[in-house]
Structure formats: structure tokens, C-alpha cells
Design a protein around this motif. Structure first.
Motif, short mmCIF file in Angstrom:
data_model
loop_
_atom_site.label_atom_id
_atom_site.label_comp_id
_atom_site.label_asym_id
_atom_site.label_seq_id
_atom_site.Cartn_x
_atom_site.Cartn_y
_atom_site.Cartn_z
N PHE A 188 -3.37 0.52 -3.51
CA PHE A 188 -3.16 -0.80 -2.92
C PHE A 188 -2.92 -1.79 -4.05
N ILE A 189 -1.85 -2.58 -3.94
CA ILE A 189 -1.53 -3.61 -4.95
C ILE A 189 -1.29 -4.92 -4.22
N HIS A 190 -1.88 -6.00 -4.73
CA HIS A 190 -1.69 -7.33 -4.17
C HIS A 190 -1.11 -8.24 -5.25
N MET B 248 0.84 -1.17 0.00
CA MET B 248 0.00 0.00 0.00
C MET B 248 0.89 1.24 0.00
N GLN B 249 0.51 2.23 -0.78
CA GLN B 249 1.27 3.48 -0.85
C GLN B 249 0.29 4.64 -0.80
N THR B 250 0.65 5.68 -0.06
CA THR B 250 -0.18 6.87 0.00
C THR B 250 0.69 8.11 0.04
N TYR B 251 0.17 9.22 -0.44
CA TYR B 251 0.90 10.48 -0.33
C TYR B 251 -0.06 11.66 -0.32
N TYR B 252 0.44 12.76 0.23
CA TYR B 252 -0.28 14.03 0.22
C TYR B 252 0.63 15.07 -0.40
N ASP B 253 0.08 15.91 -1.27
CA ASP B 253 0.89 16.93 -1.94
C ASP B 253 0.16 18.27 -1.86
N ARG B 254 0.89 19.31 -1.47
CA ARG B 254 0.35 20.67 -1.45
C ARG B 254 1.14 21.50 -2.44
N THR B 255 0.45 22.12 -3.39
CA THR B 255 1.11 22.91 -4.43
C THR B 255 0.58 24.34 -4.41
N ASN B 256 1.48 25.30 -4.46
CA ASN B 256 1.13 26.71 -4.65
C ASN B 256 1.89 27.18 -5.88
N ARG B 257 1.15 27.63 -6.88
CA ARG B 257 1.77 28.01 -8.15
C ARG B 257 1.34 29.44 -8.49
N LYS B 258 2.32 30.29 -8.77
CA LYS B 258 2.02 31.67 -9.15
C LYS B 258 2.79 32.02 -10.40
N GLN B 259 2.05 32.52 -11.40
CA GLN B 259 2.65 32.99 -12.64
C GLN B 259 2.14 34.41 -12.88
N ALA B 260 2.62 35.02 -13.93
CA ALA B 260 2.23 36.40 -14.22
C ALA B 260 0.74 36.52 -14.48
N ASN B 261 0.14 35.47 -15.07
CA ASN B 261 -1.28 35.56 -15.43
C ASN B 261 -2.16 34.49 -14.80
N ASP C 29 1.22 -15.50 -12.65
CA ASP C 29 1.69 -14.41 -11.82
C ASP C 29 0.60 -13.33 -11.87
N PHE C 30 -0.16 -13.20 -10.78
CA PHE C 30 -1.39 -12.41 -10.78
C PHE C 30 -1.23 -11.15 -9.92
N LEU C 31 -1.66 -10.00 -10.48
CA LEU C 31 -1.66 -8.72 -9.75
C LEU C 31 -3.06 -8.13 -9.79
N TRP C 32 -3.46 -7.49 -8.69
CA TRP C 32 -4.69 -6.71 -8.69
C TRP C 32 -4.51 -5.53 -7.74
N GLY C 33 -5.31 -4.51 -7.96
CA GLY C 33 -5.15 -3.34 -7.10
C GLY C 33 -6.32 -2.37 -7.18
N LEU C 34 -6.32 -1.44 -6.21
CA LEU C 34 -7.34 -0.40 -6.10
C LEU C 34 -6.64 0.93 -5.84
N GLY C 35 -7.27 2.02 -6.26
CA GLY C 35 -6.68 3.33 -6.01
C GLY C 35 -7.73 4.41 -5.92
#
Length: 196
Positions: free
Chosen positions: A26-28, A1-14, A37-43
Motif C-alpha cells: 500500500f502506498i499513499h 494498493m497492489q497485491t499478487y500471488y505467485d506459485r513456483t515449481n522448480r526442478k533441477q538435477a540436484n 511531496d510526501f509518500l508513505w507505505g506499508l507492505g
């Protein structure tokens, strides 16, 4: 299982945007026998963004939008002849905003007649969904000063998804130790499906 949180602040001229993204996958992996060779997963991914109108000629409507993407997949690699010939089949399904269910599928045959050569062929079906730029962006610009003329580009929520069916075949050979030569050919067929 892998999880992440990302916070982005982007400023340009326009353009300015703040975005919070939370993703979990989640991958099993199951080795059923030497043959399978079997893989399954949810996201799931939730991505909430706020855009600011720095320049009135570049506007996203609505200014606040939360994208919700849910997915699942299955893949099975089947050994037809041990260490020589295998078939990999799989499919992935995704739902965006819990509304549109999209399926992707693929199959690949891999043949290794000896330790120096490999031949493969595959067919894949994929779907590309429109982005916020295609659906929600409004651009305004001056086309000519005299007579004063403006043009405007407006995104369309009825923009259709792009479907692709791809075909691929290839050959690889070991010429010398650590030196391989690959030959590969691809063909693609695109079409759009109207969501209206």
C-alpha cells in the motif's frame, strides 16, 4: 494498493522446490504544498516453500520454511528553492519473522542551477539480510578419491547481516538536444552485525 500471488515449481538435477508467495503493498502519495511531496507505505510478504532432496549432497534444512517479511516506509521531497534546489529524505523499516527490525535511511540533495545542468549528492544506509542459501544449505562433495576425502559446507543461522553506508555525488549536463553527459562517483563502507 497492489497485491499478487505467485506459485513456483522448480526442478533441477540436484534440487527441487515448490513455493507459494503472497504479497501486498500500500502506498499513499500526499502533495502537501508546492514545497512538500510526501509518500508513505506499508507492505507484507508471506513466502512458503518446500524443498525436496533429489540429491543427498544438496539439502536445505529445514525442508519446509515460511518467510514472513513486513515493511513500512516514509519519504519526503522538500523544495528548498522552487524548481532549483530540493532535499529528499526517507526511511524504510522491515521486520523478518517478526524478530529483527532493520532500518534503512537516505538523504539526497538535488540542485538544478539551470535547465541544462543538474548536480546531486546523497548518503544512504542499507541492510542486507542473509539468504536461505547462506543459512540453511548443506553441500557435500568428494574432495579426493585417494585417500577418500569429502568436504561439507553447512549454512549458519547465526550468519550476520551486512550493513552498508553509501555516498554518491554526480553531475549531468545537456550537451545537445537529447544528448546528456553524466559524471558520477560512489563510495561504500560495509560492516557486519552479529545476530547471535
Amino acid at each position: 494498493m497492489q497485491t499478487y500471488y505467485d506459485r513456483t515449481n522448480r526442478k533441477q538435477a540436484n534440487f527441487a522446490e515448490s513455493r507459494d508467495t503472497f504479497d501486498i503493498d500500500f502506498i499513499h502519495h500526499l502533495i502537501l504544498s508546492w514545497r512538500q511531496d510526501f509518500l508513505w507505505g506499508l507492505g507484507a510478504r508471506l513466502s512458503s516453500g518446500n524443498t525436496s532432496n533429489v540429491d543427498p549432497t544438496v539439502v536445505f534444512t529445514p525442508g519446509h520454511f515460511t518467510d514472513k517479511l513486513y515493511s513500512s516506509f516514509v519519504q519526503d521531497e522538500i523544495a528548498i528553492v522552487r524548481d532549483r534546489l530540493s532535499l529528499t529524505i526517507g526511511s524504510k523499516f522491515s521486520a523478518q519473522q517478526l524478530q529483527w527490525l532493520r532500518g534503512r535511511a537516505g538523504a539526497r540533495v538535488l540542485w538544478t542551477p539551470n535547465l541544462r545542468q543538474t548536480v546531486w549528492a546523497a548518503v544512504t544506509r542499507a541492510v542486507r539480510t542473509p539468504s536461505r542459501v547462506e543459512e540453511d544449505l548443506q553441500l557435500t562433495a568428494m574432495a579426493a578419491p585417494n585417500p577418500l576425502t569429502f568436504y561439507r559446507v553447512v549454512g549458519d543461522r547465526g550468519f550476520s547481516s551486512e550493513n552498508l553506508v553509501g555516498y554518491e555525488a554526480g553531475y549531468r549536463t545537456l550537451v545537445k538536444p537529447k544528448f546528456y553527459v553524466d559524471i558520477e562517483g560512489r563510495s561504500e563502507c560495509h560492516h557486519r552485525t552479529d545476530r547471535r
